[in-house]
Design a protein around this motif. Structure first.
Motif, PDB file in Angstrom:
ATOM      1  N   TRP A  27       0.850  -1.188   0.000  1.00 37.20           N
ATOM      2  CA  TRP A  27       0.000   0.000   0.000  1.00 37.20           C
ATOM      3  C   TRP A  27       0.879   1.229   0.000  1.00 37.20           C
ATOM      4  O   TRP A  27       1.932   1.243   0.627  1.00 37.20           O
ATOM      5  CB  TRP A  27      -0.911   0.005   1.247  1.00 37.20           C
ATOM      6  CG  TRP A  27      -1.980  -1.033   1.174  1.00 37.20           C
ATOM      7  CD1 TRP A  27      -1.837  -2.359   1.413  1.00 37.20           C
ATOM      8  CD2 TRP A  27      -3.348  -0.823   0.820  1.00 37.20           C
ATOM      9  NE1 TRP A  27      -3.037  -2.993   1.224  1.00 37.20           N
ATOM     10  CE2 TRP A  27      -3.981  -2.085   0.866  1.00 37.20           C
ATOM     11  CE3 TRP A  27      -4.104   0.300   0.466  1.00 37.20           C
ATOM     12  CZ2 TRP A  27      -5.334  -2.243   0.580  1.00 37.20           C
ATOM     13  CZ3 TRP A  27      -5.454   0.137   0.190  1.00 37.20           C
ATOM     14  CH2 TRP A  27      -6.054  -1.130   0.245  1.00 37.20           C
ATOM     15  N   VAL A  50      -5.930   2.580 -11.084  1.00 39.94           N
ATOM     16  CA  VAL A  50      -7.113   2.206 -10.307  1.00 39.94           C
ATOM     17  C   VAL A  50      -8.383   2.459 -11.129  1.00 39.94           C
ATOM     18  O   VAL A  50      -8.549   3.524 -11.706  1.00 39.94           O
ATOM     19  CB  VAL A  50      -7.171   3.005  -8.975  1.00 39.94           C
ATOM     20  CG1 VAL A  50      -8.404   2.634  -8.171  1.00 39.94           C
ATOM     21  CG2 VAL A  50      -5.921   2.782  -8.154  1.00 39.94           C
ATOM     22  N   HIS A  54     -12.928   0.208  -8.172  1.00 38.05           N
ATOM     23  CA  HIS A  54     -12.066  -0.233  -7.079  1.00 38.05           C
ATOM     24  C   HIS A  54     -11.672   0.866  -6.107  1.00 38.05           C
ATOM     25  O   HIS A  54     -10.690   0.751  -5.404  1.00 38.05           O
ATOM     26  CB  HIS A  54     -10.817  -0.920  -7.646  1.00 38.05           C
ATOM     27  CG  HIS A  54     -11.145  -2.214  -8.320  1.00 38.05           C
ATOM     28  ND1 HIS A  54     -11.287  -2.301  -9.675  1.00 38.05           N
ATOM     29  CD2 HIS A  54     -11.400  -3.437  -7.808  1.00 38.05           C
ATOM     30  CE1 HIS A  54     -11.606  -3.554  -9.981  1.00 38.05           C
ATOM     31  NE2 HIS A  54     -11.683  -4.262  -8.867  1.00 38.05           N
ATOM     32  N   ASN A  67      -9.576   4.549  -0.264  1.00 32.27           N
ATOM     33  CA  ASN A  67      -8.775   3.379  -0.614  1.00 32.27           C
ATOM     34  C   ASN A  67      -8.938   3.090  -2.105  1.00 32.27           C
ATOM     35  O   ASN A  67     -10.052   3.116  -2.617  1.00 32.27           O
ATOM     36  CB  ASN A  67      -9.241   2.145   0.152  1.00 32.27           C
ATOM     37  CG  ASN A  67      -8.794   2.164   1.596  1.00 32.27           C
ATOM     38  OD1 ASN A  67      -7.719   2.649   1.921  1.00 32.27           O
ATOM     39  ND2 ASN A  67      -9.625   1.638   2.468  1.00 32.27           N
ATOM     40  N   GLU A  69      -7.741   0.262  -5.057  1.00 29.91           N
ATOM     41  CA  GLU A  69      -7.002  -0.977  -5.305  1.00 29.91           C
ATOM     42  C   GLU A  69      -6.637  -1.096  -6.770  1.00 29.91           C
ATOM     43  O   GLU A  69      -7.475  -0.896  -7.637  1.00 29.91           O
ATOM     44  CB  GLU A  69      -7.840  -2.179  -4.856  1.00 29.91           C
ATOM     45  CG  GLU A  69      -7.859  -2.294  -3.348  1.00 29.91           C
ATOM     46  CD  GLU A  69      -8.595  -3.530  -2.873  1.00 29.91           C
ATOM     47  OE1 GLU A  69      -8.391  -4.597  -3.468  1.00 29.91           O
ATOM     48  OE2 GLU A  69      -9.365  -3.402  -1.916  1.00 29.91           O
ATOM     49  N   SER A  71      -5.676  -2.999 -10.179  1.00 31.91           N
ATOM     50  CA  SER A  71      -6.000  -4.296 -10.758  1.00 31.91           C
ATOM     51  C   SER A  71      -4.881  -4.755 -11.687  1.00 31.91           C
ATOM     52  O   SER A  71      -4.909  -5.842 -12.222  1.00 31.91           O
ATOM     53  CB  SER A  71      -7.325  -4.218 -11.514  1.00 31.91           C
ATOM     54  OG  SER A  71      -7.416  -3.007 -12.210  1.00 31.91           O
ATOM     55  N   HIS A  89      -1.585  -0.749  -3.917  1.00 33.50           N
ATOM     56  CA  HIS A  89      -2.847  -0.073  -3.639  1.00 33.50           C
ATOM     57  C   HIS A  89      -2.562   1.264  -2.979  1.00 33.50           C
ATOM     58  O   HIS A  89      -1.462   1.517  -2.507  1.00 33.50           O
ATOM     59  CB  HIS A  89      -3.694  -0.947  -2.721  1.00 33.50           C
ATOM     60  CG  HIS A  89      -3.801  -2.354  -3.194  1.00 33.50           C
ATOM     61  ND1 HIS A  89      -4.235  -2.678  -4.454  1.00 33.50           N
ATOM     62  CD2 HIS A  89      -3.479  -3.524  -2.595  1.00 33.50           C
ATOM     63  CE1 HIS A  89      -4.195  -3.989  -4.594  1.00 33.50           C
ATOM     64  NE2 HIS A  89      -3.731  -4.522  -3.482  1.00 33.50           N
ATOM     65  N   HIS A  91      -3.840   4.344  -0.249  1.00 37.67           N
ATOM     66  CA  HIS A  91      -4.663   4.675   0.905  1.00 37.67           C
ATOM     67  C   HIS A  91      -4.318   6.087   1.362  1.00 37.67           C
ATOM     68  O   HIS A  91      -3.147   6.445   1.430  1.00 37.67           O
ATOM     69  CB  HIS A  91      -4.413   3.703   2.057  1.00 37.67           C
ATOM     70  CG  HIS A  91      -4.985   4.180   3.348  1.00 37.67           C
ATOM     71  ND1 HIS A  91      -6.270   3.908   3.718  1.00 37.67           N
ATOM     72  CD2 HIS A  91      -4.453   4.965   4.318  1.00 37.67           C
ATOM     73  CE1 HIS A  91      -6.495   4.498   4.887  1.00 37.67           C
ATOM     74  NE2 HIS A  91      -5.412   5.147   5.262  1.00 37.67           N
TER      75      HIS A  91
END
Lengths: 134, 150
Positions: A27, A50, A54, A67, A69, A71, A89, A91
Motif C-alpha cells: 500500500w 485504479v 475499485h 482506498n 485498489e 487491478s 494499492h 490509501h
C-alpha cells in the motif's frame, strides 16, 4: 531485474505502524493536491492504475478515508528490463471539519486522478455585507 | 591576527563537503519531500520496460494527463515519449493547502532492447497508465530450429 532510481517520483510505502491495513499487496500514500475556492475545497489524488469500481471513499466521523485498489497484474511471462515504479494499492485519509457540507461531497475519477469536491457549509462561505445608505 | 587563527576542527573537511554535495544532488534529482527545490522542473513519469520473445512493452504512470498531450516517436532503437501535464483549468481564487502532484512538460528517451517494427506499435492509456506495445522485427526474434532426426 534492475531497479532504477527515478528522478522526482517516489511512492511512499505505508508501513504497518502508520495505519492498519489488511489485504494482499503493498500500500502506498498517493500524492495529492488540496485547494480552496470560494465555494469548495477540492482534493486531487493521483491513483494511476485504479478503476472507478475499485475505489472506496468512506466518511467516518470526521475522517474521510480513501482506498484504491490496483487491478494491474505483476509481470509474469515478461522479462523486466527496468522498473521505475512500484505497483500497489493506495490509501489516504483526511480529517475534515464542520466547514464542509457532508451531504454534498462529490467524487469523480478521470485519467487515474480522483477528484473530491467538498462543498463548504453555508456558514463558512464568504459573504458580502452590504452597507446601507441612510 | 586572531582572525586568521581558526580552529582546525571548524574548517569544513573534504568529506563533509562531499556529503553536502551528495545531498544537493539527491535533493535535485530525487526531489526529496523536504525541499521545494525543482518541484515542477524535474517532473518525469516513472516507467517500466519489459520484453517477451516477440514484443517490447513500455508502461508509464501518467495520472491526470490528457492522452492528446502525449507524443510518442521511435527513432531507430530509441523510443521518445514527450508530453505535458497541465494543471487543471485555472479557477479564480484558488488557494492551495497542499501541492504534492507535479505538473509540467517532460521528455523521456528509452533505449529499446531490440529493433521494433514501427508499423506495429500500439499505445493505450487507461486509468492514468500508458502502455506502449511494440512488435519486434522478424530478424531479431529468436528462432527455434528443430533438429531433424536423421
Amino acid at each position: 531485474m534492475e531497479t532504477k532510481e527515478h528522478p522526482s517520483v517516489e511512492k511512499k510505502k505505508i508501513t504497518p505502524d502508520k495505519c492498519v491495513i489488511t489485504g494482499k499487496g503493498d500500500w502506498y500514500f498517493p500524492q495529492s493536491d488540496i485547494y480552496e475556492t470560494p465555494d469548495n475545497f477540492t482534493i486531487l489524488i493521483d491513483m494511476p492504475g485504479v478503476d472507478t469500481e475499485h475505489i472506496t471513499i468512506d466518511l467516518r466521523d470526521n475522517e474521510l478515508v480513501i482506498n484504491g485498489e490496483v487491478s494491474q497484474e505483476a509481470y509474469r511471462d515478461e522479462k523486466v528490463l527496468y522498473n521505475e515504479y512500484t505497483i500497489g494499492h493506495y490509501h489516504r485519509h483526511f480529517v475534515i471539519s464542520d466547514a464542509i457540507n457532508r451531504d454534498k461531497i462529490e467524487a469523480k475519477m478521470s485519467d487515474g486522478v480522483l477528484s473530491l469536491i467538498l462543498p463548504k457549509a453555508e456558514h463558512v462561505k464568504p459573504r458580502k455585507i452590504e452597507v446601507k445608505a441612510e | 591576527m586572531a582572525k586568521d587563527l581558526i580552529k582546525w576542527a571548524q574548517l569544513p573537511t573534504i568529506s563533509s563537503m562531499q556529503e553536502e554535495m551528495n545531498r544537493m544532488f539527491d535533493r535535485f534529482f530525487k526531489g526529496g519531500e523536504s525541499s521545494d527545490f525543482g518541484m515542477t522542473a524535474t517532473w518525469a513519469p516513472p516507467l517500466d520496460l519489459s520484453e517477451t520473445a516477440d514484443k517490447v512493452t513500455v508502461k508509464a504512470e501518467i495520472p491526470g494527463m490528457d492522452p492528446k498531450e502525449i507524443d510518442i516517436s521511435i527513432q531507430g532503437d530509441t523510443l521518445i515519449i514527450k508530453g505535458e501535464k497541465k494543471e487543471e483549468k485555472e479557477e479564480k481564487g484558488k488557494n492551495y493547502y497542499r501541492m504534492e502532484r507535479r505538473y509540467g512538460s517532460f521528455s523521456r528517451v528509452v533505449d529499446l532492447p531490440a529493433s521494433v517494427d514501427t508499423n506495429k506499435v500500439t499505445a493505450e492509456c487507461k486509468n492514468g497508465v500508458l502502455e506502449i506495445t511494440m512488435q519486434k522485427k522478424e530478424e531479431v526474434k529468436p528462432k527455434q530450429i528443430s533438429v531433424k532426426v536423421g
